[in-house]
Each structure stands twice: as structure tokens, then as C-alpha cells.
Design a protein around this motif. Structure first.
Motif, PDB file in Angstrom:
ATOM      1  N   ALA A  94       0.823  -1.214   0.000  1.00  0.00           N
ATOM      2  CA  ALA A  94       0.000   0.000   0.000  1.00  0.00           C
ATOM      3  C   ALA A  94       0.858   1.266   0.000  1.00  0.00           C
ATOM      4  O   ALA A  94       0.565   2.221  -0.722  1.00  0.00           O
ATOM      5  N   VAL A  95       1.928   1.270   0.802  1.00  0.00           N
ATOM      6  CA  VAL A  95       2.786   2.456   0.876  1.00  0.00           C
ATOM      7  C   VAL A  95       3.483   2.683  -0.468  1.00  0.00           C
ATOM      8  O   VAL A  95       3.506   3.801  -0.998  1.00  0.00           O
ATOM      9  N   GLY A  96       4.031   1.604  -1.034  1.00  0.00           N
ATOM     10  CA  GLY A  96       4.718   1.704  -2.319  1.00  0.00           C
ATOM     11  C   GLY A  96       3.791   2.142  -3.444  1.00  0.00           C
ATOM     12  O   GLY A  96       4.147   2.988  -4.275  1.00  0.00           O
ATOM     13  N   CYS A  97       2.588   1.576  -3.468  1.00  0.00           N
ATOM     14  CA  CYS A  97       1.640   1.945  -4.529  1.00  0.00           C
ATOM     15  C   CYS A  97       1.210   3.408  -4.400  1.00  0.00           C
ATOM     16  O   CYS A  97       1.073   4.116  -5.403  1.00  0.00           O
ATOM     17  N   ALA A  98       1.017   3.873  -3.154  1.00  0.00           N
ATOM     18  CA  ALA A  98       0.640   5.286  -2.958  1.00  0.00           C
ATOM     19  C   ALA A  98       1.782   6.196  -3.399  1.00  0.00           C
ATOM     20  O   ALA A  98       1.551   7.265  -3.982  1.00  0.00           O
ATOM     21  N   ALA A  99       3.030   5.766  -3.142  1.00  0.00           N
ATOM     22  CA  ALA A  99       4.197   6.547  -3.586  1.00  0.00           C
ATOM     23  C   ALA A  99       4.227   6.614  -5.109  1.00  0.00           C
ATOM     24  O   ALA A  99       4.466   7.676  -5.697  1.00  0.00           O
ATOM     25  N   LEU A 100       3.967   5.482  -5.736  1.00  0.00           N
ATOM     26  CA  LEU A 100       3.946   5.428  -7.203  1.00  0.00           C
ATOM     27  C   LEU A 100       2.900   6.401  -7.769  1.00  0.00           C
ATOM     28  O   LEU A 100       3.181   7.181  -8.693  1.00  0.00           O
ATOM     29  N   LEU A 101       1.692   6.354  -7.181  1.00  0.00           N
ATOM     30  CA  LEU A 101       0.621   7.238  -7.668  1.00  0.00           C
ATOM     31  C   LEU A 101       0.992   8.712  -7.476  1.00  0.00           C
ATOM     32  O   LEU A 101       0.701   9.555  -8.337  1.00  0.00           O
ATOM     33  N   ALA A 102       1.641   9.017  -6.338  1.00  0.00           N
ATOM     34  CA  ALA A 102       2.037  10.414  -6.088  1.00  0.00           C
ATOM     35  C   ALA A 102       3.089  10.857  -7.106  1.00  0.00           C
ATOM     36  O   ALA A 102       3.037  11.977  -7.623  1.00  0.00           O
ATOM     37  N   ALA A 103       4.055   9.965  -7.404  1.00  0.00           N
ATOM     38  CA  ALA A 103       5.090  10.309  -8.390  1.00  0.00           C
ATOM     39  C   ALA A 103       4.446  10.548  -9.749  1.00  0.00           C
ATOM     40  O   ALA A 103       4.796  11.485 -10.476  1.00  0.00           O
ATOM     41  N   LYS A 104       3.481   9.697 -10.074  1.00  0.00           N
ATOM     42  CA  LYS A 104       2.792   9.849 -11.358  1.00  0.00           C
ATOM     43  C   LYS A 104       2.041  11.180 -11.408  1.00  0.00           C
ATOM     44  O   LYS A 104       2.024  11.862 -12.439  1.00  0.00           O
ATOM     45  N   SER A 105       1.445  11.562 -10.265  1.00  0.00           N
ATOM     46  CA  SER A 105       0.696  12.828 -10.229  1.00  0.00           C
ATOM     47  C   SER A 105       1.623  14.024 -10.466  1.00  0.00           C
ATOM     48  O   SER A 105       1.171  15.081 -10.892  1.00  0.00           O
ATOM     49  N   LEU A 106       2.924  13.846 -10.174  1.00  0.00           N
ATOM     50  CA  LEU A 106       3.896  14.924 -10.413  1.00  0.00           C
ATOM     51  C   LEU A 106       4.462  14.874 -11.835  1.00  0.00           C
ATOM     52  O   LEU A 106       5.326  15.674 -12.187  1.00  0.00           O
ATOM     53  N   GLY A 107       4.007  13.908 -12.609  1.00  0.00           N
ATOM     54  CA  GLY A 107       4.468  13.804 -13.996  1.00  0.00           C
ATOM     55  C   GLY A 107       5.820  13.134 -14.151  1.00  0.00           C
ATOM     56  O   GLY A 107       6.482  13.296 -15.186  1.00  0.00           O
ATOM     57  N   VAL A 108       6.256  12.379 -13.139  1.00  0.00           N
ATOM     58  CA  VAL A 108       7.542  11.671 -13.237  1.00  0.00           C
ATOM     59  C   VAL A 108       7.447  10.647 -14.371  1.00  0.00           C
ATOM     60  O   VAL A 108       6.519   9.835 -14.401  1.00  0.00           O
ATOM     61  N   THR A 109       8.406  10.695 -15.293  1.00  0.00           N
ATOM     62  CA  THR A 109       8.277   9.858 -16.503  1.00  0.00           C
ATOM     63  C   THR A 109       8.951   8.493 -16.381  1.00  0.00           C
ATOM     64  O   THR A 109       8.665   7.597 -17.158  1.00  0.00           O
ATOM     65  N   HIS A 110       9.896   8.355 -15.433  1.00  0.00           N
ATOM     66  CA  HIS A 110      10.492   7.036 -15.214  1.00  0.00           C
ATOM     67  C   HIS A 110      10.205   6.575 -13.791  1.00  0.00           C
ATOM     68  O   HIS A 110      10.816   7.062 -12.844  1.00  0.00           O
ATOM     69  N   ILE A 111       9.258   5.656 -13.652  1.00  0.00           N
ATOM     70  CA  ILE A 111       8.930   5.110 -12.334  1.00  0.00           C
ATOM     71  C   ILE A 111       9.193   3.601 -12.396  1.00  0.00           C
ATOM     72  O   ILE A 111       8.563   2.883 -13.178  1.00  0.00           O
ATOM     73  N   ILE A 112      10.156   3.169 -11.581  1.00  0.00           N
ATOM     74  CA  ILE A 112      10.586   1.774 -11.629  1.00  0.00           C
ATOM     75  C   ILE A 112      10.034   1.048 -10.396  1.00  0.00           C
ATOM     76  O   ILE A 112      10.349   1.411  -9.258  1.00  0.00           O
ATOM     77  N   ALA A 113       9.207   0.036 -10.620  1.00  0.00           N
ATOM     78  CA  ALA A 113       8.632  -0.745  -9.519  1.00  0.00           C
ATOM     79  C   ALA A 113       9.516  -1.954  -9.251  1.00  0.00           C
ATOM     80  O   ALA A 113       9.936  -2.641 -10.176  1.00  0.00           O
ATOM     81  N   VAL A 114       9.803  -2.191  -7.967  1.00  0.00           N
ATOM     82  CA  VAL A 114      10.666  -3.315  -7.579  1.00  0.00           C
ATOM     83  C   VAL A 114       9.916  -4.182  -6.576  1.00  0.00           C
ATOM     84  O   VAL A 114       9.428  -3.681  -5.549  1.00  0.00           O
TER      85      VAL A 114
ATOM     86  N   ILE B 248      -7.149  14.043  -0.615  1.00  0.00           N
ATOM     87  CA  ILE B 248      -8.545  13.813  -1.015  1.00  0.00           C
ATOM     88  C   ILE B 248      -8.857  14.611  -2.283  1.00  0.00           C
ATOM     89  O   ILE B 248      -9.478  14.108  -3.225  1.00  0.00           O
ATOM     90  N   GLN B 249      -8.358  15.846  -2.314  1.00  0.00           N
ATOM     91  CA  GLN B 249      -8.588  16.691  -3.494  1.00  0.00           C
ATOM     92  C   GLN B 249      -7.924  16.072  -4.735  1.00  0.00           C
ATOM     93  O   GLN B 249      -8.523  16.007  -5.814  1.00  0.00           O
ATOM     94  N   LEU B 250      -6.697  15.581  -4.538  1.00  0.00           N
ATOM     95  CA  LEU B 250      -5.966  14.938  -5.631  1.00  0.00           C
ATOM     96  C   LEU B 250      -6.751  13.719  -6.143  1.00  0.00           C
ATOM     97  O   LEU B 250      -6.849  13.474  -7.348  1.00  0.00           O
ATOM     98  N   TYR B 251      -7.347  12.972  -5.204  1.00  0.00           N
ATOM     99  CA  TYR B 251      -8.162  11.805  -5.565  1.00  0.00           C
ATOM    100  C   TYR B 251      -9.401  12.243  -6.350  1.00  0.00           C
ATOM    101  O   TYR B 251      -9.728  11.675  -7.394  1.00  0.00           O
ATOM    102  N   GLN B 252     -10.057  13.300  -5.847  1.00  0.00           N
ATOM    103  CA  GLN B 252     -11.281  13.758  -6.508  1.00  0.00           C
ATOM    104  C   GLN B 252     -11.009  14.306  -7.908  1.00  0.00           C
ATOM    105  O   GLN B 252     -11.865  14.269  -8.777  1.00  0.00           O
ATOM    106  N   GLN B 253      -9.768  14.790  -8.118  1.00  0.00           N
ATOM    107  CA  GLN B 253      -9.392  15.285  -9.458  1.00  0.00           C
ATOM    108  C   GLN B 253      -8.950  14.149 -10.376  1.00  0.00           C
ATOM    109  O   GLN B 253      -8.606  14.390 -11.540  1.00  0.00           O
ATOM    110  N   GLY B 254      -8.907  12.935  -9.827  1.00  0.00           N
ATOM    111  CA  GLY B 254      -8.527  11.778 -10.640  1.00  0.00           C
ATOM    112  C   GLY B 254      -7.043  11.516 -10.718  1.00  0.00           C
ATOM    113  O   GLY B 254      -6.590  10.676 -11.487  1.00  0.00           O
ATOM    114  N   HIS B 255      -6.238  12.225  -9.886  1.00  0.00           N
ATOM    115  CA  HIS B 255      -4.781  12.074  -9.956  1.00  0.00           C
ATOM    116  C   HIS B 255      -4.200  11.172  -8.870  1.00  0.00           C
ATOM    117  O   HIS B 255      -2.988  11.019  -8.772  1.00  0.00           O
ATOM    118  N   PHE B 256      -5.067  10.610  -8.041  1.00  0.00           N
ATOM    119  CA  PHE B 256      -4.569   9.769  -6.947  1.00  0.00           C
ATOM    120  C   PHE B 256      -5.592   8.651  -6.719  1.00  0.00           C
ATOM    121  O   PHE B 256      -6.302   8.628  -5.708  1.00  0.00           O
TER     122      PHE B 256
END
Ligand SMILES: [Zn+2]
Ligand SMILES: [Zn+2]
Length: 387
Positions: free
Chosen positions: A211-231, A338-346
Motif C-alpha cells: 500500500a505504501v509503495g503503490c501510494a508513492a507510485l501514484l504520487a510520483a505519477k501525479s507529479l508527472g515523473v516519466t520514469h517510475i521503476i517498480a521493484v 482527497i482533493q488529488l483523488y477527486q481530481q482523478g490524480h490519486f
């Protein structure tokens, strides 16, 4: 629901862990009075976090048994103590529960309660700091560990410290998926947003796709990070990470050393480490680029020392930083997320799965098997308070 006797010894149902290593057993308990700085919350949902399982097994330095755990509560306010400072905490208001802090030290005063030096004691002791009394008791009067993280939300009703209560403007239907914001999700997202602060070109890796890792991934994506490596070591979790937006994956079961795997895909600049596996931490530090940064979120096992090559560390400007609760200030962070979630970014609704509280064993089993990212217990089948 009716709560007739506000003063003392309300009966409610809670998951009780009798002694270290015992299972969670749903049973009646007694709640102590609601004091001036406390709030009575009727739980609707409570996320199940890895820390609950660690505490269940008595592996935390503080806190006794029997214990009522749970620290990702979401519910509705039933009663507010006389001197509660936050005036938006009113009867009937939907709330999320998060960790507690002293609100007196310099970290707390400057809006960084995750860095509070009293954090461990306040969140794990399970008694009131003011007089050592128990907010929850067994029916025979034995004091139980309550107000775990200020809340002990594995309980239909809970006497919660005001510092742990965050009002939230969401519908009751969406409350279930919000419950884990109070710990797991804010820890992952906060570590990215508040500590690592990647730019879109930063090469960021997430170790451990829970859960922590997935939330981190979603947050990075919301910032437009283009290389996100899942391990991770589970192919299913890596596949899921790709569906959330991971651009590359490394299966630790397939490689001897992740350094070579990172080198093959262009290196790594930021790592958020959620596994606590010493070998992975050591290899991750080695794999980091010259000015790379690793945020440690997972707790390493004390019996497995981390083998760091001091020369590799010294001859670079790498940073290693321990992060508690994502350096978040829940009253600010939770509404933002919550706002980020409601905007569809989280899209945290992709991570949670609701289980009736009576099926907690199934939830624990699925979490262990890695077939669910975040189990969320529902209290809706548990009946009203009995007096
Ligand atoms: Zn403090
Ligand atoms: Zn937690």
C-alpha cells in the motif's frame, strides 16, 4: 444508533489481541469516559496496516496487552469533548483518523508532527499521557491498550484523542477507500511529495509494491515523473504496478544484484524503500546515482544489519533519510490527498478492498499472500452500542 450513557463505561465491540501473538478476536469491551480533549467516533471503516500486525506480535518497543489496535480509522463523530480546539469537529461530521503527536515540541509547532520526538510513546503506549489511564478496558475491568495512534480504530466506537481527528468533506460511500489515508497512503505519497520531491525527469524507484509503495507510485505519477521503476518479488504485484503507471519493473527474484538491473535501464536517482529488507537497502544505496537520494520507510530488521560500503557512500553525495508518516501534517495533507483523488490524480480506489470486520482472518491471509494491496475492515455489520 443510540449512545445513552456518555459519561463512562459504554459497551462496544472491538478486535482485541489478548497477548503478544494472539489473534484479533471480536468481543465486547468497555470504553472510558470521553474527556475534554477527546472525541467519540463511531467507526465505519478501518484500514489494516502492516504496523498493526507488527504490534499484534509484540514487536514494538512500547505498549502492553491486551490491546485494541487499528490506526487507519474512518467514521462519524458521535460526541465532542468540551475543550476540543478544532471547532469544525462536530457531532455527525465524517472524519479520518491519523497518528497522534504532542503538539508542543518544535517539530509539532512547525507543522511536522511526524518528527515529534514523543511520537513512539504517544502512538504506541496505549494509555493517556496525562495520567496513564486506559481509554478502553475489558469487561472484567482489565485495562487494555487503547488510543493506539490516538485512536485504536479496530473498535465500533472509540474514544479518540483530538489530535488524531481530521474532518473530511467526502460522501459516506467514498469513506471506505479514504480510511488508509491516515497512515499507509499518506506515508507513501508524503515521502514523494514532501521529502524526495522528484521532477518529471527524475528516475524514481519504489521498493515494495504494498500500500505504501503503490501510494508513492501514484504520487510520483501525479507529479508527472516519466520514469517510475517498480521493484518487488511477486510478478502479480509488478504487473499491478504497471497498471498504475510504473514504466519499468525489476523482479528481485530474477536478479542477483539490482545494481546491474538498474544500470541496464539507465540508473536510478530517487528510491523510496518500503520493504525493510537489509540486502535490498544495501544494494539500493549502491545503485543510486552520484547525488541520489533514498528515503527509508520500511523498518529494517534489527537482526539483519545493513551492509553499506562506506567508500561508495563517501565518494558521492548520496543521501539516506528516514521518513516517518511521509513528513505529513494530517490536517493539511489529508484534505490535499482527497482533493488529488477527486481530481482523478490519486486513484486510491484501485488499492483498497473492503472486508467485513468478522472476516479479518481472510483479510490477513490475502495481505500475506499479496492478493490484496490494502484490506479495509467494515464495521457496518456490527450492531449498536449495548448499555
Ligand atoms: Zn511533538
Ligand atoms: Zn500504519
Amino acid at each position: 444508533m443510540t449512545v445513552q450513557n456518555h459519561s463512562q463505561n459504554m459497551r462496544t465491540q472491538a478486535l482485541v489481541v489478548e497477548k503478544a501473538g494472539s489473534p484479533f478476536v471480536l468481543q465486547e469491551i468497555l470504553l472510558d469516559e470521553v474527556r475534554n480533549d477527546e472525541v467519540l467516533v463511531e467507526m465505519k471503516y478501518s484500514g489494516l496496516c502492516h504496523t498493526d500486525i507488527v504490534a499484534q506480535h509484540g514487536l514494538m518497543p512500547v505498549g502492553g496487552f491486551p490491546a485494541v489496535l487499528g490506526h487507519e480509522g474512518a467514521g462519524v463523530i458521535r460526541m465532542v469533548g468540551k475543550s476540543v480546539k478544532n471547532k469544525s469537529l462536530e457531532k455527525g461530521k465524517l472524519v479520518l483518523l491519523s497518528f497522534n503527536s504532542c503538539q508542543k515540541c518544535s517539530s509539532c509547532v512547525s507543522g511536522l508532527p511526524g518528527n515529534c520526538p514523543s511520537s513512539t510513546e504517544i502512538n504506541f503506549a496505549g494509555t493517556r499521557k496525562s495520567d496513564g489511564s486506559h481509554p478502553a478496558k475489558l469487561l472484567d475491568g482489565t485495562g487494555a491498550r487503547g488510543q493506539f495512534f490516538g485512536q485504536s480504530s479496530f473498535s465500533k466506537l472509540a474514544v479518540v484523542h483530538e489530535n488524531s481527528v481530521v474532518p473530511c468533506d467526502v460522501s459516506e460511500e467514498s469513506l471506505a477507500m479514504m480510511a488508509p489515508l491516515g497512515c499507509g497512503y499518506q506515508t507513501g505519497a508524503g515521502t514523494v511529495l514532501n521529502v524526495l520531491k522528484p521532477t518529471p525527469t527524475t528516475r524514481l524507484a519504489v521498493f515494495g509494491m504494498g500500500a505504501v509503495g503503490c501510494a508513492a507510485l501514484l504520487a510520483a505519477k501525479s507529479l508527472g515523473v516519466t520514469h517510475i521503476i517498480a521493484v518487488d518479488i511477486l510478478p502479480g504485484k509488478l504487473e499491478f504496478a504497471r497498471s498504475l503507471g510504473a514504466t519499468e519493473t525489476i523482479n528481485t527474484g530474477d536478479v542477483d544484484d539490482i545494481c546491474a538491473a538498474f544500470a541496464a535501464i539507465g540508473g536510478v536517482e530517487h528510491i523510496i524503500e518500503t520493504t525493510g529488507i537489509s540486502k535490498l537497502i544495501a544494494q539500493g544505496i549502491k545503485a543510486l546515482s552520484h547525488a541520489g537520494k533514498m528515503a527509508l520507510v520500511g523498518v529494517p530488521r534489527p537482526d539483519m544489519p545493513i551492509d553499506i560500503d562506506p567508500l561508495n557512500f563517501l565518494m558521492s553525495t548520496k543521501t539516506l533519510v528516514g521518513v516517518i508518516e511521509g513528513q505529513c501534517n494530517p490536517p493539511e495533507t489529508l484534505p490535499q490527498l482527497i482533493q488529488l483523488y477527486q481530481q482523478g490524480h490519486f486513484p486510491i480506489d484501485k488499492l483498497g478492498k473492503v472486508y467485513d470486520v468478522q472476516n479479518i482472518e481472510q483479510a490477513l491471509e490475502d495481505l500475506k499472500a499479496g492478493t490484496v494491496i490494502k484490506p479495509i475492515l467494515s464495521w457496518n455489520s456490527i450492531s449498536d452500542t449495548q448499555q
